[in-house]
Motif scaffolding. Structure first.
Motif, PDB file in Angstrom:
ATOM      1  N   GLU A 286       0.843  -1.187   0.000  1.00 28.90           N
ATOM      2  CA  GLU A 286       0.000   0.000   0.000  1.00 28.90           C
ATOM      3  C   GLU A 286       0.881   1.241   0.000  1.00 28.90           C
ATOM      4  N   SER A 287       0.471   2.252  -0.709  1.00 28.36           N
ATOM      5  CA  SER A 287       1.235   3.491  -0.784  1.00 28.36           C
ATOM      6  C   SER A 287       1.394   4.104   0.598  1.00 28.36           C
ATOM      7  N   ALA A 288       2.518   4.743   0.823  1.00 30.01           N
ATOM      8  CA  ALA A 288       2.764   5.416   2.097  1.00 30.01           C
ATOM      9  C   ALA A 288       2.450   6.905   2.002  1.00 30.01           C
ATOM     10  N   TYR A 289       1.837   7.346   0.897  1.00 33.36           N
ATOM     11  CA  TYR A 289       1.528   8.758   0.719  1.00 33.36           C
ATOM     12  C   TYR A 289       0.170   9.108   1.301  1.00 33.36           C
ATOM     13  N   GLU A 290       0.063  10.332   1.813  1.00 32.42           N
ATOM     14  CA  GLU A 290      -1.225  10.857   2.250  1.00 32.42           C
ATOM     15  C   GLU A 290      -1.364  12.266   1.699  1.00 32.42           C
ATOM     16  N   ASP A 291      -2.587  12.657   1.377  1.00 28.69           N
ATOM     17  CA  ASP A 291      -2.836  14.010   0.888  1.00 28.69           C
ATOM     18  C   ASP A 291      -2.678  15.008   2.021  1.00 28.69           C
ATOM     19  N   LEU A 292      -1.968  16.091   1.752  1.00 29.59           N
ATOM     20  CA  LEU A 292      -1.872  17.187   2.714  1.00 29.59           C
ATOM     21  C   LEU A 292      -2.976  18.199   2.451  1.00 29.59           C
ATOM     22  N   ASP A 293      -3.134  18.574   1.209  1.00 33.41           N
ATOM     23  CA  ASP A 293      -4.155  19.504   0.766  1.00 33.41           C
ATOM     24  C   ASP A 293      -4.162  19.467  -0.752  1.00 33.41           C
ATOM     25  N   THR A 294      -4.887  20.361  -1.369  1.00 35.68           N
ATOM     26  CA  THR A 294      -4.906  20.405  -2.825  1.00 35.68           C
ATOM     27  C   THR A 294      -3.497  20.681  -3.334  1.00 35.68           C
TER      28      THR A 294
ATOM     29  N   ARG B 174      -0.634  18.901  -2.858  1.00 45.69           N
ATOM     30  CA  ARG B 174       0.521  18.343  -2.140  1.00 45.69           C
ATOM     31  C   ARG B 174       0.184  17.022  -1.470  1.00 45.69           C
ATOM     32  N   PHE B 175       1.203  16.177  -1.335  1.00 41.07           N
ATOM     33  CA  PHE B 175       1.081  14.926  -0.592  1.00 41.07           C
ATOM     34  C   PHE B 175       2.365  14.725   0.208  1.00 41.07           C
ATOM     35  N   ARG B 176       2.329  13.809   1.181  1.00 42.03           N
ATOM     36  CA  ARG B 176       3.475  13.573   2.067  1.00 42.03           C
ATOM     37  C   ARG B 176       3.629  12.085   2.285  1.00 42.03           C
ATOM     38  N   CYS B 177       4.900  11.629   2.364  1.00 47.90           N
ATOM     39  CA  CYS B 177       5.190  10.246   2.709  1.00 47.90           C
ATOM     40  C   CYS B 177       5.072  10.104   4.221  1.00 47.90           C
ATOM     41  N   THR B 178       4.301   9.127   4.671  1.00 42.28           N
ATOM     42  CA  THR B 178       4.121   8.927   6.112  1.00 42.28           C
ATOM     43  C   THR B 178       5.314   8.228   6.750  1.00 42.28           C
ATOM     44  N   LEU B 179       6.254   7.727   5.935  1.00 42.75           N
ATOM     45  CA  LEU B 179       7.422   7.043   6.476  1.00 42.75           C
ATOM     46  C   LEU B 179       8.629   7.966   6.626  1.00 42.75           C
TER      47      LEU B 179
END
Length: 78
Positions: free
Chosen positions: A34-42, A44-49
């Motif tokens: 599963e991807s480790a990315y999460e949306d920050l806002d419109t 941008r995204f961030r790696c949770t690791l």
């Protein structure tokens, strides 16, 4: 460059086409983690690791890093 982190691999049973006439058989297939990315806002995204931030387009990157407006940025607070 954005990282390529993923959570642990995932193996699932799937029907896989094996013949010339559409025959299928169940095979254990690695569908990746599963991807480790999460949306920050419109835009941008961030790696949770590793907490590295990425941008969906170069326009969004310029908006967040340089303040250059892009379509839709009028609805975002920096």
């Amino acid at each position: 460059m954005i990282c390529t982190h993923r959570h642990a691999d995932c193996w699932v049973w799937q029907d896989v086409e094996v013949g010339l006439y559409g025959e299928t058989e169940q095979q254990l297939v690695n569908v990746g983690g599963e991807s480790a990315y999460e949306d920050l806002d419109t835009g941008r995204f961030r790696c949770t690791l590793c907490d590295e931030v990425g941008y969906y387009t170069g326009l969004w990157k310029r908006f967040f890093e340089e303040g250059v407006p892009c379509p839709g940025s009028d609805r975002i607070k920096r």
